[in-house]
Design a protein around this motif. Structure first.
Motif, PDB file in Angstrom:
ATOM      1  N   PRO A  69       0.802  -1.231   0.000  1.00  0.00           N
ATOM      2  CA  PRO A  69       0.000   0.000   0.000  1.00  0.00           C
ATOM      3  C   PRO A  69       0.834   1.280   0.000  1.00  0.00           C
ATOM      4  O   PRO A  69       0.413   2.289  -0.538  1.00  0.00           O
ATOM      5  CB  PRO A  69      -0.831  -0.113   1.273  1.00  0.00           C
ATOM      6  N   GLY A  70       2.038   1.256   0.567  1.00  0.00           N
ATOM      7  CA  GLY A  70       2.828   2.493   0.641  1.00  0.00           C
ATOM      8  C   GLY A  70       3.719   2.726  -0.563  1.00  0.00           C
ATOM      9  O   GLY A  70       4.382   3.756  -0.660  1.00  0.00           O
ATOM     10  N   LEU A  71       3.747   1.775  -1.468  1.00  0.00           N
ATOM     11  CA  LEU A  71       4.702   1.842  -2.586  1.00  0.00           C
ATOM     12  C   LEU A  71       4.241   2.828  -3.659  1.00  0.00           C
ATOM     13  O   LEU A  71       3.081   2.797  -4.084  1.00  0.00           O
ATOM     14  CB  LEU A  71       4.846   0.444  -3.198  1.00  0.00           C
ATOM     15  N   ARG A  72       5.146   3.700  -4.096  1.00  0.00           N
ATOM     16  CA  ARG A  72       4.829   4.596  -5.208  1.00  0.00           C
ATOM     17  C   ARG A  72       5.076   3.826  -6.507  1.00  0.00           C
ATOM     18  O   ARG A  72       6.179   3.338  -6.768  1.00  0.00           O
ATOM     19  CB  ARG A  72       5.745   5.817  -5.139  1.00  0.00           C
ATOM     20  N   ILE A  73       4.012   3.694  -7.317  1.00  0.00           N
ATOM     21  CA  ILE A  73       4.112   2.934  -8.572  1.00  0.00           C
ATOM     22  C   ILE A  73       3.833   3.881  -9.734  1.00  0.00           C
ATOM     23  O   ILE A  73       2.832   4.598  -9.727  1.00  0.00           O
ATOM     24  CB  ILE A  73       3.091   1.762  -8.624  1.00  0.00           C
ATOM     25  N   ALA A  74       4.719   3.891 -10.725  1.00  0.00           N
ATOM     26  CA  ALA A  74       4.548   4.769 -11.896  1.00  0.00           C
ATOM     27  C   ALA A  74       4.587   3.922 -13.167  1.00  0.00           C
ATOM     28  O   ALA A  74       5.631   3.781 -13.807  1.00  0.00           O
ATOM     29  CB  ALA A  74       5.660   5.820 -11.903  1.00  0.00           C
ATOM     30  N   PRO A  75       3.429   3.304 -13.520  1.00  0.00           N
ATOM     31  CA  PRO A  75       3.442   2.372 -14.658  1.00  0.00           C
ATOM     32  C   PRO A  75       3.510   3.065 -16.015  1.00  0.00           C
ATOM     33  O   PRO A  75       2.933   4.134 -16.206  1.00  0.00           O
ATOM     34  CB  PRO A  75       2.104   1.637 -14.515  1.00  0.00           C
ATOM     35  N   VAL A  76       4.205   2.426 -16.952  1.00  0.00           N
ATOM     36  CA  VAL A  76       4.335   2.955 -18.319  1.00  0.00           C
ATOM     37  C   VAL A  76       3.930   1.858 -19.299  1.00  0.00           C
ATOM     38  O   VAL A  76       4.546   0.787 -19.331  1.00  0.00           O
ATOM     39  CB  VAL A  76       5.792   3.394 -18.618  1.00  0.00           C
ATOM     40  N   ALA A  77       2.876   2.118 -20.091  1.00  0.00           N
ATOM     41  CA  ALA A  77       2.480   1.173 -21.138  1.00  0.00           C
ATOM     42  C   ALA A  77       3.223   1.574 -22.399  1.00  0.00           C
ATOM     43  O   ALA A  77       3.032   2.681 -22.906  1.00  0.00           O
ATOM     44  CB  ALA A  77       0.969   1.239 -21.356  1.00  0.00           C
ATOM     45  N   GLY A  78       4.072   0.703 -22.882  1.00  0.00           N
ATOM     46  CA  GLY A  78       4.820   1.078 -24.086  1.00  0.00           C
ATOM     47  C   GLY A  78       5.738  -0.023 -24.560  1.00  0.00           C
ATOM     48  O   GLY A  78       5.897  -1.054 -23.905  1.00  0.00           O
ATOM     49  N   ASP A  79       6.332   0.224 -25.716  1.00  0.00           N
ATOM     50  CA  ASP A  79       7.186  -0.727 -26.426  1.00  0.00           C
ATOM     51  C   ASP A  79       8.642  -0.356 -26.165  1.00  0.00           C
ATOM     52  O   ASP A  79       9.108   0.689 -26.608  1.00  0.00           O
ATOM     53  CB  ASP A  79       6.841  -0.625 -27.924  1.00  0.00           C
ATOM     54  N   PHE A  80       9.361  -1.224 -25.448  1.00  0.00           N
ATOM     55  CA  PHE A  80      10.745  -0.865 -25.111  1.00  0.00           C
ATOM     56  C   PHE A  80      11.703  -0.988 -26.286  1.00  0.00           C
ATOM     57  O   PHE A  80      12.870  -0.650 -26.172  1.00  0.00           O
ATOM     58  CB  PHE A  80      11.242  -1.648 -23.890  1.00  0.00           C
TER      59      PHE A  80
END
Ligand code: SAH
Ligand code: AVI
Length: 321
Positions: A130-141
């Motif tokens: 619950p405390g974790l900062r998550i910054a997801p990126v949908a994309g093609d590496f």
């Protein structure tokens, strides 16, 4: 703190669909037809891959999980605590949980081309941490990515598990490693999961499972082309074929046309002879020394290597200095 909006690393849905169409037309046009494996992963493909990971024959996931569990303390010391953890091809983010628990990153940035799988994984992870900062990126590496910028001097660590690097050609893998070397800066590190060279019989079984899940995963690519590009592939007229190409050190997956036929993809028509294949995936296997040489050529210093007790799989710790 908490979950941030999912950002799109390359492009929106229309541009992604156009790029998919372009790859399919270009891939089915030459004498050896071939499609990039990144297109396996629509929502159905990601679900099938998750089933593959739980198959008795597919040792990769279990071996990597076991080695991560066994060495998590040393892996965490190598990666350091409180840094920025970026993960490419995060999928279910399963093994990542061990790493997050041990390293307590200031932010976790999962990057995946499969937006549905990414959303699901982020929701589950948010509940588990619950405390974790998550910054997801949908994309093609494999294309230039627009990543969120993080201020501060936190150490950056790139995690690339699952032997997804094996799905790139050695040249592509080197270019990818050079890109991540640039992203982490001078104090950064990388953890790469790599499937080891081994007995061809074991490899063959892992990619030709008895339940036919790998076959369904391979054939789903044609189903996806039908769904998204209005094509008329008849899936009963193609068969899954996977074998170990020992001289090249890779499993090759193909879809073989069982009969002479032609297929329409929008306005384009493609002919298939009986026995002709579409090459859909390579999965390169590297000895420890081979992979370290590849990483060194891309500007990384090989640091640590952890393997599972059966010697099936390796996790490489690479250092940027
Ligand atoms: N890391 C997970 C999943 C591996 S499967 C594990 O170890 O089990 C490969 C993952 O990489 C899938 O989730 C797929 O959607 C993603 N992927 C494949 N090619 C990609 C690309 N070009 N860009 C971003 N993600 C990609
Ligand atoms: C994601 N990748 C590492 C898998 C592999 O083993 O190459 C994809 C896969 N293809 C068939 N089975 C699993």
């Amino acid at each position: 703190m908490g979950r941030e909006h999912l950002s799109r690393g390359n492009s929106g849905i229309d541009a992604r669909r156009a790029a998919f169409r372009q790859d399919v037309i270009a891939g089915l046009s030459p004498p050896q037809k071939a499609l990039p494996p990144k297109h396996f992963y629509d929502a159905a493909g990601s679900r099938l891959f998750e089933r593959i990971c739980r198959l008795p024959e597919y040792y990769l996931t279990r071996a990597e999980l076991a080695l991560t569990r066994a060495h998590v303390g040393a892996i965490a010391r190598f990666a350091g605590t409180g840094g920025v953890l970026m993960e490419y091809g995060s999928g279910e983010s399963l093994k990542t949980r061990l790493l997050i628990r041990a390293t307590r990153p200031s932010v976790y940035m999962p990057v995946d081309i499969s937006e549905d799988a990414l959303r699901l994984a982020v929701a589950k992870l948010g509940r588990a941490f619950p405390g974790l900062r998550i910054a997801p990126v949908a994309g093609d590496f494999s294309r230039p990515l627009d990543l969120p910028a993080f201020r501060g001097r936190d150490r950056r660590v790139v995690y690339f598990p699952g032997s997804t690097i094996g799905n790139l050609s050695p040249q592509e893998a080197q270019a990818f490693l050079r890109m991540t070397r640039g992203q982490v800066g001078p104090r950064g590190a990388m953890l790469v999961g790599v499937d080891l060279k081994k007995d061809a019989g074991l490899l063959h079984a892992a990619y030709n499972d008895a339940r036919g899940v790998t076959a369904a995963f391979n054939l789903n690519l044609l189903a996806r082309i039908n769904r998204e590009l209005g094509a008329d592939f008849d899936l009963r007229r193609f068969a899954h074929y996977a074998f170990y190409n020992a001289p090249l050190g890779r499993i090759e997956m193909h879809l073989v046309s069982l009969v002479p036929q032609s297929v329409n993809v929008g306005d384009h028509r493609f002919g298939f002879a009986a026995g002709e294949s579409i090459h859909t995936e390579d999965s390169y296997k590297y000895s420890v020394a081979e992979f370290q040489a590849l990483a060194a050529q891309a500007g990384w210093r090989p640091g640590k290597v952890w393997t599972d007790s059966k010697g099936l799989f390796a996790l490489h710790g690479l250092i940027a200095d």
